[in-house]
Design an enzyme around this catalytic site. Structure first.
Site, PDB file in Angstrom:
ATOM      1  N   ARG A 227     -30.727 -23.319  -0.073  1.00 53.88           N
ATOM      2  CA  ARG A 227     -30.722 -22.010   0.591  1.00 53.88           C
ATOM      3  C   ARG A 227     -31.567 -22.075   1.870  1.00 53.88           C
ATOM      4  NH1 ARG A 227     -26.855 -20.930  -1.796  1.00 53.88           N
ATOM      5  NH2 ARG A 227     -26.452 -19.242  -3.268  1.00 53.88           N
ATOM      6  N   HIS A 275     -22.872 -24.248   5.849  1.00 52.34           N
ATOM      7  CA  HIS A 275     -22.887 -23.836   4.433  1.00 52.34           C
ATOM      8  C   HIS A 275     -21.561 -24.205   3.747  1.00 52.34           C
ATOM      9  CE1 HIS A 275     -24.851 -20.815   1.450  1.00 52.34           C
ATOM     10  NE2 HIS A 275     -24.081 -21.673   0.785  1.00 52.34           N
TER      11      HIS A 275
HETATM   12  P1  NDP Z   1     -30.219 -24.850 -11.818  1.00 54.87           P
HETATM   13  O1  NDP Z   1     -30.723 -23.500 -12.203  1.00 54.87           O
HETATM   14  O2  NDP Z   1     -29.355 -25.595 -12.756  1.00 54.87           O
HETATM   15  O3  NDP Z   1     -31.472 -25.797 -11.488  1.00 54.87           O
HETATM   16  C1  NDP Z   1     -32.599 -25.364 -10.808  1.00 54.87           C
HETATM   17  C2  NDP Z   1     -33.664 -26.450 -10.839  1.00 54.87           C
HETATM   18  O4  NDP Z   1     -34.746 -26.055  -9.977  1.00 54.87           O
HETATM   19  C3  NDP Z   1     -34.278 -26.646 -12.232  1.00 54.87           C
HETATM   20  O5  NDP Z   1     -34.533 -28.005 -12.469  1.00 54.87           O
HETATM   21  C4  NDP Z   1     -35.596 -25.865 -12.139  1.00 54.87           C
HETATM   22  O6  NDP Z   1     -36.626 -26.333 -12.988  1.00 54.87           O
HETATM   23  C5  NDP Z   1     -35.966 -26.141 -10.700  1.00 54.87           C
HETATM   24  N1  NDP Z   1     -36.934 -25.144 -10.216  1.00 54.87           N
HETATM   25  C6  NDP Z   1     -36.795 -23.793 -10.179  1.00 54.87           C
HETATM   26  N2  NDP Z   1     -37.922 -23.220  -9.710  1.00 54.87           N
HETATM   27  C7  NDP Z   1     -38.790 -24.228  -9.475  1.00 54.87           C
HETATM   28  C8  NDP Z   1     -40.138 -24.289  -9.012  1.00 54.87           C
HETATM   29  N3  NDP Z   1     -40.820 -23.172  -8.698  1.00 54.87           N
HETATM   30  N4  NDP Z   1     -40.720 -25.490  -8.891  1.00 54.87           N
HETATM   31  C9  NDP Z   1     -40.053 -26.623  -9.209  1.00 54.87           C
HETATM   32  N5  NDP Z   1     -38.775 -26.650  -9.665  1.00 54.87           N
HETATM   33  C10 NDP Z   1     -38.164 -25.460  -9.794  1.00 54.87           C
HETATM   34  O7  NDP Z   1     -29.518 -24.665 -10.403  1.00 54.87           O
HETATM   35  P2  NDP Z   1     -28.290 -25.525  -9.792  1.00 54.87           P
HETATM   36  O8  NDP Z   1     -28.657 -26.946  -9.830  1.00 54.87           O
HETATM   37  O9  NDP Z   1     -27.010 -25.112 -10.401  1.00 54.87           O
HETATM   38  O10 NDP Z   1     -28.263 -24.971  -8.283  1.00 54.87           O
HETATM   39  C11 NDP Z   1     -29.377 -25.110  -7.400  1.00 54.87           C
HETATM   40  C12 NDP Z   1     -29.164 -24.290  -6.134  1.00 54.87           C
HETATM   41  O11 NDP Z   1     -28.190 -24.898  -5.285  1.00 54.87           O
HETATM   42  C13 NDP Z   1     -28.585 -22.886  -6.335  1.00 54.87           C
HETATM   43  O12 NDP Z   1     -29.588 -21.975  -6.741  1.00 54.87           O
HETATM   44  C14 NDP Z   1     -28.029 -22.548  -4.976  1.00 54.87           C
HETATM   45  O13 NDP Z   1     -29.018 -21.889  -4.203  1.00 54.87           O
HETATM   46  C15 NDP Z   1     -27.745 -23.906  -4.350  1.00 54.87           C
HETATM   47  N6  NDP Z   1     -26.298 -24.093  -4.059  1.00 54.87           N
HETATM   48  C16 NDP Z   1     -25.919 -24.298  -2.765  1.00 54.87           C
HETATM   49  C17 NDP Z   1     -24.585 -24.503  -2.437  1.00 54.87           C
HETATM   50  C18 NDP Z   1     -24.152 -24.815  -1.039  1.00 54.87           C
HETATM   51  O14 NDP Z   1     -22.948 -24.873  -0.768  1.00 54.87           O
HETATM   52  N7  NDP Z   1     -25.045 -25.065  -0.115  1.00 54.87           N
HETATM   53  C19 NDP Z   1     -23.556 -24.459  -3.483  1.00 54.87           C
HETATM   54  C20 NDP Z   1     -24.057 -24.259  -4.814  1.00 54.87           C
HETATM   55  C21 NDP Z   1     -25.393 -24.066  -5.078  1.00 54.87           C
HETATM   56  P3  NDP Z   1     -36.482 -26.292 -14.592  1.00 54.87           P
HETATM   57  O15 NDP Z   1     -35.473 -27.389 -14.915  1.00 54.87           O
HETATM   58  O16 NDP Z   1     -37.833 -26.612 -15.082  1.00 54.87           O
HETATM   59  O17 NDP Z   1     -35.975 -24.930 -14.945  1.00 54.87           O
HETATM   60  C1  OXD Z   2     -23.345 -21.000  -4.176  1.00 54.64           C
HETATM   61  C2  OXD Z   2     -23.070 -21.228  -2.758  1.00 54.64           C
HETATM   62  O1  OXD Z   2     -24.444 -20.574  -4.530  1.00 54.64           O
HETATM   63  O2  OXD Z   2     -21.874 -21.396  -2.395  1.00 54.64           O
HETATM   64  O3  OXD Z   2     -22.430 -21.241  -4.999  1.00 54.64           O
HETATM   65  O4  OXD Z   2     -23.996 -21.300  -1.951  1.00 54.64           O
END
Ligand code: NDP
Ligand code: OXD
Length: 312
Positions: A227, A275
């Site tokens: 993001r 994006h």
């Molecule tokens: P998940 O919820 O599966 O994973 C999130 C990870 O981040 C977990 O390992 C979590 O830790 C960790 N995390 C959360 N908060 C913290 C913190 N404060 N400190 C350290 N680690 C932290 O999310 P996804 O993998 O499915 O997706 C990640 C992000 O990718 C989405 O939120 C979205 O913003 C972005 N995205 C972007 C896209 C694009 O096209 N650019 C498309 C799709 C997604 P823990 O395992 O301990 O819970």
């Molecule tokens: C998502 C994205 O969060 O497209 O899926 O950014």
């Protein structure tokens, strides 16, 4: 009944496919004739402020996005479970982006492209993949998929998450206290965190200054596919200019679309995409969300629900 509320997306196509997959369960769009009290599920992307008005019998909000930061900030989000999109196709696409940019930086693309422009023959051998450490912030669905695919290419991997993790071939770090240790051995920093109050602005000058130096020619690199709110763009411009960072690949921005006057556009060592790292695929999305509804209607628990107190 399922209501679709998808902005900037081909909603008609999703409606048609979901209606086929869920028949005889009724699927409606805004503007159709229906009683809001009969809506049990709403499927959203960028919902308007009045999106949830009159939906007094809602059972769940279904999010087309894997990231739910904007949805959780919606001023009128009802107090029902939020199901986010988790999908192999989405993970594959995100890993495609991550692998492309990590391998590009590992092979010193910025340097050799500049040499080519200058007609300069200057041999320099990049370190082997195993001598290059990729540090992944966020070890969730997308972070773990990227780790698996980068591991197959021979990179040394480390990852950082909120709670401790044990993952084959990945040195793991958890929590604020281990952030410094995680950064200090990282050559290429990949961000796949959700945007929360804890992670906002995490890609800042102080973070960049703590990355490992001396391994990758030109300096450490960041790849942000999560993001725009994670990054401080003024700090990225400064770090790319003074050598604190060798290069940056950015798919997301503080303001999207990235304003045409942003200095990031003109930096030779900044790689911008609009994006597009990963998009939710209609075919797999329809299969996923129709299964979520069917299973829930059959009495099974919802999957991949968001924990609102954590913010992801
Ligand atoms: P998940 O919820 O599966 O994973 C999130 C990870 O981040 C977990 O390992 C979590 O830790 C960790 N995390 C959360 N908060 C913290 C913190 N404060 N400190 C350290 N680690 C932290 O999310 P996804 O993998 O499915 O997706 C990640 C992000 O990718 C989405 O939120 C979205 O913003 C972005 N995205 C972007 C896209 C694009 O096209 N650019 C498309 C799709 C997604 P823990 O395992 O301990 O819970
Ligand atoms: C998502 C994205 O969060 O497209 O899926 O950014």
């Amino acid at each position: 009944m399922l209501l679709l509320h998808l902005t900037d997306i081909d909603e008609a196509r999703w409606a048609e496919r979901l209606a086929e997959a869920l028949a005889p369960y009724r699927v409606v769009r805004r503007g159709d004739d229906f009683d809001p009290a009969e809506i049990h599920y709403i499927f959203v992307w960028k919902p308007a402020p009045d999106a949830f008005e009159g939906l007094v019998n809602l059972k769940a909000v279904l999010s087309l996005g894997a990231g739910v930061d904007a949805l959780l900030a919606h001023p009128n989000l009802p107090d029902v479970p939020v199901v986010r999109f988790v999908d192999d196709d989405l993970s594959q696409r995100m890993s495609d982006y991550v692998v492309a940019h990590v391998t590009m930086h590992h092979r010193l693309y910025t340097r050799f492209r500049a040499d080519q422009k200058a007609h300069r023959w200057s041999q320099l051998y990049p370190p082997a993949a195993a001598q290059t450490t990729v540090g992944i912030m966020g070890l969730g669905v997308l972070g773990q998929d990227a780790a698996r695919r980068l591991g197959a290419l021979g990179f040394t991997l480390r990852g950082w998450s909120r709670t401790p993790k044990s993952i084959d071939n990945v040195e793991t770090f958890a929590g604020e206290d281990s952030f410094d240790a995680f950064l200090s051995g990282t050559d290429i920093l990949v961000n796949l965190l959700p945007l929360t109050s804890e992670t906002r602005g995490i890609l800042n000058y102080d973070t960049f200054a703590r990355l490992r130096r001396g391994r990758l020619d030109g300096g450490p690199v960041i790849v942000n596919a999560a993001r725009g709110g994670h990054q401080k763009e003024a700090d990225i411009v400064k770090a790319l200019g003074d050598g604190t960072l060798g290069a940056a690949s950015l798919d997301v921005f503080e303001v999207e679309p990235l304003p045409s006057e942003s200095p990031l556009w003109d930096l030779e060592n900044c790689y911008i995409t609009p994006h597009i790292a990963a998009i939710s695929n209609t075919q797999t999305g329809v299969a996923y969300f129709s299964r979520v509804i069917r299973d829930h209607e059959a009495g099974k628990p919802l999957i991949n629900t968001v924990d609102r107190s954590r913010g992801y």
